[in-house]
Motif scaffolding. Structure first.
Motif, PDB file in Angstrom:
ATOM      1  N   ARG A   1     -34.692 -37.612  51.024  1.00 50.88           N
ATOM      2  CA  ARG A   1     -35.227 -36.907  52.184  1.00 50.88           C
ATOM      3  C   ARG A   1     -35.323 -37.838  53.396  1.00 50.88           C
ATOM      4  O   ARG A   1     -35.102 -37.436  54.524  1.00 50.88           O
ATOM      5  N   HIS A   2     -35.665 -39.091  53.161  1.00 47.86           N
ATOM      6  CA  HIS A   2     -35.881 -40.011  54.277  1.00 47.86           C
ATOM      7  C   HIS A   2     -34.823 -41.100  54.375  1.00 47.86           C
ATOM      8  O   HIS A   2     -35.057 -42.152  54.973  1.00 47.86           O
ATOM      9  N   GLY A   3     -33.697 -40.851  53.775  1.00 43.04           N
ATOM     10  CA  GLY A   3     -32.649 -41.861  53.746  1.00 43.04           C
ATOM     11  C   GLY A   3     -32.129 -42.246  55.123  1.00 43.04           C
ATOM     12  O   GLY A   3     -32.105 -41.434  56.044  1.00 43.04           O
ATOM     13  N   THR A   4     -31.741 -43.497  55.252  1.00 42.15           N
ATOM     14  CA  THR A   4     -31.189 -44.009  56.509  1.00 42.15           C
ATOM     15  C   THR A   4     -29.816 -44.611  56.233  1.00 42.15           C
ATOM     16  O   THR A   4     -29.382 -44.699  55.082  1.00 42.15           O
ATOM     17  N   ASP A   5     -29.179 -45.042  57.277  1.00 45.84           N
ATOM     18  CA  ASP A   5     -27.887 -45.694  57.098  1.00 45.84           C
ATOM     19  C   ASP A   5     -28.021 -46.980  56.288  1.00 45.84           C
ATOM     20  O   ASP A   5     -27.218 -47.259  55.401  1.00 45.84           O
ATOM     21  N   ALA A   6     -29.040 -47.739  56.622  1.00 44.73           N
ATOM     22  CA  ALA A   6     -29.226 -49.002  55.909  1.00 44.73           C
ATOM     23  C   ALA A   6     -29.455 -48.755  54.421  1.00 44.73           C
ATOM     24  O   ALA A   6     -28.975 -49.507  53.566  1.00 44.73           O
ATOM     25  N   TRP A   7     -30.181 -47.695  54.132  1.00 44.50           N
ATOM     26  CA  TRP A   7     -30.426 -47.314  52.732  1.00 44.50           C
ATOM     27  C   TRP A   7     -29.111 -47.016  52.029  1.00 44.50           C
ATOM     28  O   TRP A   7     -28.841 -47.538  50.947  1.00 44.50           O
ATOM     29  N   GLU A   8     -28.290 -46.187  52.662  1.00 42.67           N
ATOM     30  CA  GLU A   8     -26.990 -45.872  52.067  1.00 42.67           C
ATOM     31  C   GLU A   8     -26.164 -47.135  51.864  1.00 42.67           C
ATOM     32  O   GLU A   8     -25.530 -47.313  50.823  1.00 42.67           O
ATOM     33  N   ALA A   9     -26.198 -48.006  52.842  1.00 44.69           N
ATOM     34  CA  ALA A   9     -25.402 -49.231  52.762  1.00 44.69           C
ATOM     35  C   ALA A   9     -25.814 -50.077  51.561  1.00 44.69           C
ATOM     36  O   ALA A   9     -24.969 -50.591  50.817  1.00 44.69           O
ATOM     37  N   GLU A  10     -27.103 -50.198  51.350  1.00 44.94           N
ATOM     38  CA  GLU A  10     -27.584 -51.005  50.218  1.00 44.94           C
ATOM     39  C   GLU A  10     -27.233 -50.342  48.887  1.00 44.94           C
ATOM     40  O   GLU A  10     -26.964 -51.021  47.899  1.00 44.94           O
TER      41      GLU A  10
END
Lengths: 260, 260
Positions: B122-131
Motif C-alpha cells: 500500500r505504501h510502496g515507493t520506488d526505493a522500496w521496489e529497487a531494494e
DNA sequence: ATTTTCGAAACTTTCGAAAATATTGAATAA
DNA sequence: TTATTCAATATTTTCGAAAGTTTCGAAAAT
C-alpha cells in the motif's frame, strides 16, 4: 577473532531436538537482576521514569541500590521489550511515547487480545474460570482510580487490572501469541497511566461485561467487547491526555532541565 | 530499600510526551556488546549453539573473547527474544525447539507477514521496489543450499534470504508489526536451518513469484503466495527433519556428554 | 546394593574500579 | 556576534576478581 569452543563439531543436526515450548516470559530470573528489572519496568510503566528521560547509571545506582553491571543487564532486557532505547556509547533512555505509537500498538493488541481470548475460551477449564472470577472480584473491589488518587492506589489498581486480563487469556494454547500480547499490554499501560492521571470520564463496567461473556463461553461477544474495550481506551486517551494528539509533544520533554 | 533519585517529583504528567516511534529493533547498540550479541544470535540461528545447550561463561568467554559482564548483557537480550532461557542461579541455555513451537510461531508469522506485506504494498515507493529487485537478484544468484553445501554458503544464503524478506515489508507503516515479524522470522530461521541440512526437496521459485506479485502491487496474490510459502516450509520441515515430529525429541539432546 | 552426607570443584552472580568515550564550557579566532 | 578549539568534567563501557550457589562424587550409613 573468536577462539574455538571445545565442543563437538556440528554436522548433521539430526540430534538435538527438544520438546518444550518457546518464549520465556517473566519467569523467575536471577533473583537480584530480575528484581531490578521488575522495579524499573514498573517505574517506566507508571511514568516515574518519564518518556525520553535519560537513564544515568549514577542516579540509577542510587535508586535501585545495585551495580552498573546488573543495571546494564536489566536495561538490556527493557530495550528488547521496547520500554527503553540505547545508542552506541551514549547510554540508555526511556522509550518515547506518541499518538502514532499508541494507535499502532493498540491495533495489534486488538488482534492478539481477541485471538488469545477466543482460544482461551475454547480451552477453558474450571481453574481458569475460578481465577477469572477471583481476579475480577479483586479488581472490582477497587473503583477505577481518579486523577487525585494517591500513586499507590493507582499502582494497585494497575496490578489487579493486569492480573484480570492475564486470567482471561490464561488457557490460550499459543505461547507466542501470549508472549506478545503480554508485552503489548504492558506497553499500553504507559498510556493508560497518563489517561488515569488526566481523565475523569466514567466508563461503564466493561470488565464485568467481558467476564460474563467469557464465563458464558460466548466467544464472539467476548471478543467484540474486548475490541471495544481497547478502542474506547484509545479514544479516551486521545481526547483527555493533553499533548498526545498534537505534534507539539516534542515540546514537552523529560524531567531534565538545563542547569543554571 | 530504594534510595531517592535526585529528580523532580512527578505530579501531573501533563508534561513529557515525545513524538517518535516505538520498538527499537536491531539498531546499532553498544559496539562491543552488540557485536557479541549479533554473533551469538547468528550462532544460535545456525545451530552452532544447539537447542537446549548449556551456555557456560567459561566457554563463551573463549569463543567470543569478552568478559562475563558483556556476555550476560547479550544473553539477557537473547532471553527476551526467545532464543535463550535462564533460570535463577543455574545459568543460561539455548532455547529448545519443538514441533509445537514451530507450528505456533508459523501461525502467527502468517498473520504478521501478510499484514505487513499488504501494508508495505500500500505504501510502496520506488526505493522500496529497487531494494526488492536488488535483494531478490542477490538471493537468486545463490541456489538454495543443499545439505552438503559448506556452512558458509548456507550462512550467506540465510543472510540474503532475510534481506529479501525484510525488503518486501520495508515500507510497512506499523513499527510494532515489523518488530514482531522480524523476531518471528529469526525464530523460524532455526527450523529452516534444520530443514536445509536434511531436505533435498526442490521447491519451485516461490521467491520470484512473490516478487512479481509484489511489484505488480497485487496484494491479495502476494499475501496468498506468502502464506503458502510459510506453510510449505512448515510441511517440509515436518516431513524431512527427523525427530521434529516425534515426541521422542527429548532423547536427542545437546552436545554435552558426561565426562570420563 | 542403595541411599545419605559432606566436602571439593565448577560455575554463576555481583561488584568496584580502570579505560574509553562523550559532553560541557571557557577561551580564542573569524 | 558566531563559530571553533581545547581542556576539564561527566558518563558510559569493559574487565577481572571476590562472593555466593549449585553440582558432583566419594565415603559413610542403611
Amino acid at each position: 577473532m573468536p577462539k574455538t569452543l571445545p565442543t563437538a563439531p556440528f554436522e548433521g543436526a539430526n540430534e538435538n531436538l527438544s520438546a518444550t515450548t518457546a518464549p520465556q516470559d517473566v519467569s523467575r530470573e536471577d533473583a537480584a537482576t530480575f528484581d531490578v528489572l521488575r522495579k524499573m519496568r514498573e517505574d517506566i510503566l507508571c511514568c516515574v521514569l518519564k518518556p525520553d528521560q535519560k537513564l544515568k547509571f549514577g542516579e540509577l545506582r542510587l535508586r535501585y541500590d545495585t551495580s552498573v553491571g546488573t543495571l546494564r543487564e536489566a536495561l538490556s532486557h527493557l530495550v528488547s521489550e521496547g520500554l527503553a532505547r540505547t545508542e552506541a556509547g551514549r547510554g540508555f533512555q526511556v522509550a518515547p511515547i506518541s499518538l502514532a505509537d499508541f494507535l499502532d500498538l493498540s491495533e495489534l493488541r486488538v488482534y492478539l487480545e481477541t485471538k488469545t481470548l477466543a482460544d482461551a475460551i475454547r480451552h477453558g477449564t474450571d481453574a481458569w474460570e475460578a481465577e477469572i472470577v477471583s481476579s475480577y472480584f479483586l479488581l472490582s473491589k477497587l473503583a477505577a482510580p481518579r486523577p487525585d488518587d494517591p500513586l499507590s492506589v493507582k499502582q494497585e489498581w494497575g496490578k489487579r487490572h493486569k492480573r484480570y486480563h492475564d486470567a482471561l487469556v490464561a488457557t490460550c494454547r499459543s505461547p507466542w501469541s501470549l508472549h506478545y500480547r503480554s508485552e503489548l499490554f504492558d506497553q499500553a499501560r504507559r498510556y493508560h497511566w497518563l489517561t488515569m492521571i488526566h481523565s475523569r470520564l466514567h466508563r461503564r463496567n466493561e470488565h464485568l461485561e467481558i467476564r460474563d461473556a467469557v464465563l458464558a463461553r460466548d466467544s464472539d461477544l467476548a471478543c467484540s467487547l474486548m475490541e471495544k474495550h481497547i478502542r474506547t481506551t484509545v479514544e479516551q486517551a486521545v481526547s483527555d491526555v493533553p499533548g498526545l494528539i498534537r505534534g507539539n509533544a516534542r515540546a514537552l520533554r523529560p524531567a531534565g532541565r538545563r542547569k543554571s
